[in-house]
Design a protein around this motif. Sequence first.
Motif, mmCIF file in Angstrom:
data_model
loop_
_atom_site.group_PDB
_atom_site.id
_atom_site.type_symbol
_atom_site.label_atom_id
_atom_site.label_comp_id
_atom_site.label_asym_id
_atom_site.label_seq_id
_atom_site.Cartn_x
_atom_site.Cartn_y
_atom_site.Cartn_z
ATOM 1 N N HIS A 160 7.426 7.998 0.947
ATOM 2 C CA HIS A 160 6.587 7.919 -0.248
ATOM 3 C C HIS A 160 6.870 6.568 -0.894
ATOM 4 N N ILE A 161 5.841 5.749 -0.996
ATOM 5 C CA ILE A 161 6.034 4.381 -1.491
ATOM 6 C C ILE A 161 6.590 4.374 -2.918
ATOM 7 N N MET A 162 6.274 5.385 -3.719
ATOM 8 C CA MET A 162 6.796 5.421 -5.086
ATOM 9 C C MET A 162 8.300 5.668 -5.088
ATOM 10 N N ALA A 187 8.185 -4.596 -8.931
ATOM 11 C CA ALA A 187 7.147 -5.023 -8.002
ATOM 12 C C ALA A 187 6.069 -3.958 -7.948
ATOM 13 N N GLY A 188 4.856 -4.398 -7.661
ATOM 14 C CA GLY A 188 3.740 -3.473 -7.554
ATOM 15 C C GLY A 188 3.723 -2.753 -6.217
ATOM 16 N N VAL A 189 2.868 -1.749 -6.123
ATOM 17 C CA VAL A 189 2.739 -0.971 -4.896
ATOM 18 C C VAL A 189 2.193 -1.839 -3.762
ATOM 19 N N LYS A 190 1.249 -2.719 -4.073
ATOM 20 C CA LYS A 190 0.610 -3.531 -3.031
ATOM 21 C C LYS A 190 1.592 -4.443 -2.292
ATOM 22 N N PRO A 191 2.423 -5.248 -2.995
ATOM 23 C CA PRO A 191 3.379 -6.084 -2.265
ATOM 24 C C PRO A 191 4.385 -5.265 -1.455
ATOM 25 N N ILE A 192 4.799 -4.119 -2.002
ATOM 26 C CA ILE A 192 5.745 -3.269 -1.272
ATOM 27 C C ILE A 192 5.081 -2.725 -0.016
ATOM 28 N N SER A 193 3.829 -2.268 -0.142
ATOM 29 C CA SER A 193 3.133 -1.719 1.023
ATOM 30 C C SER A 193 2.900 -2.791 2.084
ATOM 31 N N ILE A 240 14.245 -4.443 0.109
ATOM 32 C CA ILE A 240 13.746 -3.304 0.886
ATOM 33 C C ILE A 240 14.581 -3.122 2.141
ATOM 34 N N LEU A 241 14.892 -4.221 2.826
ATOM 35 C CA LEU A 241 15.724 -4.138 4.038
ATOM 36 C C LEU A 241 17.120 -3.617 3.705
ATOM 37 N N GLY A 266 10.901 3.039 -6.776
ATOM 38 C CA GLY A 266 11.897 3.469 -7.752
ATOM 39 C C GLY A 266 13.318 3.089 -7.382
ATOM 40 N N LYS A 267 13.567 2.852 -6.097
ATOM 41 C CA LYS A 267 14.938 2.564 -5.648
ATOM 42 C C LYS A 267 15.257 1.078 -5.582
ATOM 43 N N ILE A 268 14.244 0.217 -5.530
ATOM 44 C CA ILE A 268 14.550 -1.219 -5.469
ATOM 45 C C ILE A 268 14.880 -1.729 -6.869
#
Length: 117
Positions: free
Chosen positions: A53-55, A65-71, A32-33, A59-61
Motif C-alpha cells: 500500500h503506497i500510503m 513526498a507526494g504519492v506520484k514521485p513515490i509511485s 525507500i531503498l 508514512g514510513k519514509i
Amino acid sequence: AVVSTQSTGTSTGSEEGDSMPKGRAVELKSQILELIRGDKELHNKILHYTPLHIMDIKGKIKMKAGVKPISQILDELGVTFTTPEPPSSSSSSSQRFPRKPGRPPGRPRGRPPGKKS
C-alpha cells in the motif's frame, strides 16, 4: 532479489508537471531503498509480489513526498503497489445537490402538462 542502490536517472514526473528536484528525488529513492532493506516483512512482500500500500510507504519514509514521485520510484524498482482509490462519483452528486425538504422525488420542472398560455 537484490535491491540495487545505483541510480538510473530517477524520473520523478517532470514529463507531467509534477517535478521534484533531482537531489530530492535521489534522497527519496535512497530512503525507500533503506526502508525496504531495513524492514524484513516489507522485503518479503516484495519478493512474493504482494502489492504494497503506497500510503504505508509514504508514512514510513522520513521526508515529505507526494504519492506520484513515490509511485514512480517503486515502478522503477519493479515493486508491486496499490494506490488510494479516488472517491466514488455515485455519492458525490447527492452530496453536491441535496434534495430540498418537502420536494417529492422526480418532480417535473417547469409548467405542468396541459396548461398552455
